[in-house]
Design a protein around this motif. Sequence first.
Motif, PDB file in Angstrom:
ATOM      1  N   LEU A 426      55.175   4.746 -13.284  1.00  0.00           N
ATOM      2  CA  LEU A 426      55.318   3.796 -11.833  1.00  0.00           C
ATOM      3  C   LEU A 426      55.296   2.332 -12.235  1.00  0.00           C
ATOM      4  N   SER A 427      54.165   1.821 -12.817  1.00  0.00           N
ATOM      5  CA  SER A 427      53.940   0.426 -12.997  1.00  0.00           C
ATOM      6  C   SER A 427      55.073  -0.271 -14.077  1.00  0.00           C
ATOM      7  N   GLN A 428      55.369   0.511 -14.904  1.00  0.00           N
ATOM      8  CA  GLN A 428      56.329  -0.118 -15.724  1.00  0.00           C
ATOM      9  C   GLN A 428      57.992   0.264 -15.554  1.00  0.00           C
ATOM     10  N   HIS A 429      58.098   0.719 -14.573  1.00  0.00           N
ATOM     11  CA  HIS A 429      59.272   1.041 -14.119  1.00  0.00           C
ATOM     12  C   HIS A 429      60.036   1.897 -15.121  1.00  0.00           C
ATOM     13  N   LYS A 430      59.429   2.921 -15.718  1.00  0.00           N
ATOM     14  CA  LYS A 430      60.132   3.591 -16.577  1.00  0.00           C
ATOM     15  C   LYS A 430      60.000   5.254 -16.404  1.00  0.00           C
ATOM     16  N   PRO A 431      60.914   5.673 -15.888  1.00  0.00           N
ATOM     17  CA  PRO A 431      60.858   7.306 -15.625  1.00  0.00           C
ATOM     18  C   PRO A 431      60.504   8.111 -16.726  1.00  0.00           C
ATOM     19  N   GLU A 432      61.037   7.575 -17.964  1.00  0.00           N
ATOM     20  CA  GLU A 432      60.873   8.564 -19.022  1.00  0.00           C
ATOM     21  C   GLU A 432      59.484   8.576 -19.598  1.00  0.00           C
ATOM     22  N   LEU A 433      58.547   7.833 -19.203  1.00  0.00           N
ATOM     23  CA  LEU A 433      57.251   7.790 -19.466  1.00  0.00           C
ATOM     24  C   LEU A 433      56.481   9.015 -18.472  1.00  0.00           C
ATOM     25  N   PHE A 434      57.006   9.207 -17.678  1.00  0.00           N
ATOM     26  CA  PHE A 434      56.660  10.631 -16.870  1.00  0.00           C
ATOM     27  C   PHE A 434      57.371  11.794 -17.318  1.00  0.00           C
ATOM     28  N   TYR A 435      58.739  11.921 -17.354  1.00  0.00           N
ATOM     29  CA  TYR A 435      59.515  12.836 -17.786  1.00  0.00           C
ATOM     30  C   TYR A 435      59.148  13.567 -19.111  1.00  0.00           C
ATOM     31  N   GLN A 436      58.709  12.840 -20.070  1.00  0.00           N
ATOM     32  CA  GLN A 436      58.649  13.309 -21.310  1.00  0.00           C
ATOM     33  C   GLN A 436      57.311  13.941 -21.826  1.00  0.00           C
ATOM     34  N   PRO A 437      56.346  13.516 -21.408  1.00  0.00           N
ATOM     35  CA  PRO A 437      55.048  14.112 -21.214  1.00  0.00           C
ATOM     36  C   PRO A 437      54.776  15.325 -20.485  1.00  0.00           C
ATOM     37  N   GLU A 438      55.355  15.193 -19.101  1.00  0.00           N
ATOM     38  CA  GLU A 438      55.428  16.209 -18.177  1.00  0.00           C
ATOM     39  C   GLU A 438      56.155  17.505 -18.757  1.00  0.00           C
ATOM     40  N   LEU A 439      57.120  17.184 -19.280  1.00  0.00           N
ATOM     41  CA  LEU A 439      58.002  18.374 -19.812  1.00  0.00           C
ATOM     42  C   LEU A 439      57.308  19.091 -20.924  1.00  0.00           C
ATOM     43  N   ALA A 440      56.786  18.072 -21.871  1.00  0.00           N
ATOM     44  CA  ALA A 440      56.014  18.752 -22.927  1.00  0.00           C
ATOM     45  C   ALA A 440      54.955  19.721 -22.241  1.00  0.00           C
ATOM     46  N   MET A 441      54.376  19.219 -21.102  1.00  0.00           N
ATOM     47  CA  MET A 441      52.959  20.202 -20.983  1.00  0.00           C
ATOM     48  C   MET A 441      53.698  21.209 -20.176  1.00  0.00           C
ATOM     49  N   ARG A 442      54.793  21.370 -19.661  1.00  0.00           N
ATOM     50  CA  ARG A 442      55.221  22.468 -19.072  1.00  0.00           C
ATOM     51  C   ARG A 442      55.791  23.570 -20.018  1.00  0.00           C
ATOM     52  N   GLN A 443      56.348  22.901 -21.163  1.00  0.00           N
ATOM     53  CA  GLN A 443      56.576  23.868 -22.229  1.00  0.00           C
ATOM     54  C   GLN A 443      55.736  24.575 -22.782  1.00  0.00           C
ATOM     55  N   ARG A 446      54.063  27.291 -20.349  1.00  0.00           N
ATOM     56  CA  ARG A 446      55.072  28.127 -19.910  1.00  0.00           C
ATOM     57  C   ARG A 446      55.237  28.020 -18.325  1.00  0.00           C
ATOM     58  N   TRP A 447      55.586  26.698 -18.099  1.00  0.00           N
ATOM     59  CA  TRP A 447      56.100  26.636 -16.573  1.00  0.00           C
ATOM     60  C   TRP A 447      57.442  26.018 -16.506  1.00  0.00           C
ATOM     61  N   PRO A 448      58.291  26.263 -15.367  1.00  0.00           N
ATOM     62  CA  PRO A 448      59.410  25.669 -15.210  1.00  0.00           C
ATOM     63  C   PRO A 448      59.612  24.100 -15.444  1.00  0.00           C
ATOM     64  N   PRO A 449      60.541  23.883 -16.187  1.00  0.00           N
ATOM     65  CA  PRO A 449      61.938  24.596 -16.274  1.00  0.00           C
ATOM     66  C   PRO A 449      61.869  25.403 -17.759  1.00  0.00           C
ATOM     67  N   ALA A 450      60.704  25.424 -18.555  1.00  0.00           N
ATOM     68  CA  ALA A 450      60.643  26.300 -19.614  1.00  0.00           C
ATOM     69  C   ALA A 450      60.934  27.662 -19.334  1.00  0.00           C
ATOM     70  N   VAL A 451      60.594  28.120 -18.191  1.00  0.00           N
ATOM     71  CA  VAL A 451      60.415  29.616 -17.747  1.00  0.00           C
ATOM     72  C   VAL A 451      61.081  29.341 -16.193  1.00  0.00           C
ATOM     73  N   GLU A 452      61.307  30.710 -15.702  1.00  0.00           N
ATOM     74  CA  GLU A 452      61.603  30.950 -14.454  1.00  0.00           C
ATOM     75  C   GLU A 452      60.589  31.592 -13.703  1.00  0.00           C
ATOM     76  N   LEU A 453      60.241  31.175 -12.036  1.00  0.00           N
ATOM     77  CA  LEU A 453      59.477  31.891 -11.356  1.00  0.00           C
ATOM     78  C   LEU A 453      59.774  32.718 -10.263  1.00  0.00           C
ATOM     79  N   VAL A 454      59.233  33.721  -9.968  1.00  0.00           N
ATOM     80  CA  VAL A 454      59.411  34.466  -8.887  1.00  0.00           C
ATOM     81  C   VAL A 454      57.946  34.699  -8.109  1.00  0.00           C
ATOM     82  N   ARG A 455      57.748  34.716  -6.858  1.00  0.00           N
ATOM     83  CA  ARG A 455      56.414  35.095  -6.552  1.00  0.00           C
ATOM     84  C   ARG A 455      56.569  36.274  -5.460  1.00  0.00           C
TER      85      ARG A 455
END
Length: 538
Positions: A426-443, A446-455
């Motif tokens: 947010l402070s550096q105005h760089k969305p990729e600084l959020f997307y990249q580590p967040e996607l790595a954590m999800r993978q 095993r959370w979306p978008p790495a997998v699909e969910l149904v509850r």
Amino acid sequence: QLKLLTWLAEVSGVSLATAVKLMVPVLPNRRFAIPVLERLPRTRPRIAPGQNIINLVTAELEASNGAVTELVARVVTRGQQVLVLVPEAHQVISWVNLFKPNYSCLAFSAHAPEAERRGTYLAVRAGQVQVVVGTRAALWLNFSCLGGIVVTESESENYRQTDQNPRYDALGAARQLARVTGVSLAQVSVAPPLDRWAAAQQRQEQWRELGKRAHTVELVNLQAAPGGKKHTLLSPELQEAVQQSLAQGRQVLLYLNRRGDATTALCRDCGYVASCEQCQRNLAWVERERQLVCYHCVRTYPPAVPCPRCGSVNATYRGSGLTRLAREVNELWPQVPSVLLEGEFKPEHTREAAQARVVVGSRTAVRAVNGRRLGVAGLVMADSELLLPEFRAGERTWQLAHLLAAQTRHVVVQTYQPEHYVWQSLSQHKPELFYQPELAMRQQYRWPPAVELVRFTCRSTSESSAREQALELRQKLQPHLPPQAEAVGPYPDYYRMRRGRYQYHLLLKYPPSFQVSTLWPYVPEDVVIEPDPLVILS
């Protein structure tokens, strides 16, 4: 339309008849007559899949509005109809007023009177309307020559229908409609969801950024804050920013997602925490009424003194809520009109926010000031939502901060974790600084978008019965799951009880290649099926 409804019935686990009800917004009567009119020609060339879906990332509200206006003009010029989706019903009129001077434009919302909905339905079907502005219900209109769909504020959670069948995400339905018809789809947002960024990285969708960020972001490290006898919720940095904004005649928003004066009533001697007898949620302390409140069940309790467990009178109230924050604002700026907005959002909240100089509140306040230019937006306890035990907690916090940043000049974030990638992005105005580590954590986990969910949700007036139903469902489904699938639970709902019934959930993680609809025959009719739930605990 039949292809779209078949898809919806399959992914949401409902009958085709239930899905069809969405496309018949009004019941016919004797005067219900469909005019026999010549349909407009379909001049649209079919667009290749993946090229017709684009994510427009806008820096500010003005850029977002300009992008929507340009896209609408482009589609209408081709002689086709365009659908503009908005997340909330109260936003429809402002968009209709914007388009009406230049196009034939009508509104559609599930909350509109039946006669109005019927008139819009017939006009759209007959090809007499160029632009339709509506909520998610407008997706199911019978367009005669649809050429484009524009989704405004595509990060909004209001595009999800979670309170009745069929439970679905309007963004997913819009993408499916664009695929089966070949029309163009633009998802306009200041902070697109992670799965859309991942789809763009795989060249499944387009990604385009418009404009540059004009706001500044100030991170206040609460760990370095000087100690003192009187604890205040507003740091000196935030107080100075508010003072400067007020001196310039600009409006201020102070955001805190906690209600009451204190969020926990605790016995110092035995550790007892006062909780609601029905939902087991911690009770909040309201100083003015001198009582404990459950804001979920709307129940009130007397002070927990003496302690019901040990009889001690050594009680303390910890945590900070909106009532206390509003009181501090009144003490610091007694001459400045302020308003506290909390609870369920109502249209009058927007009017109240317009009359105040300082708006204090939770997400209700954010919705009330949406579209207004702010001087300062302060996230008072920014980490409280970031640390929730939900896999989308970081994403939702990041989107909220970006939404406020898009309509303000200065954002102040009070945090104990200034190094966290959400705040650094947010402070550096760089969305990729959020997307990249967040996607790595999800993978990794095993959370979306790495997998699909149904509850699956089982409900009963007996807690043991609800849990047993969920256990039986898991045993039924287990033999039919692929090796890569994982069944989590059953586990109780965060609020334990809703509308007089206990709830237990069973969460299923499965690979995208698995056809989850093959499980529907084994699911009892009274079990709620929710594909891709926004939150997993409640």
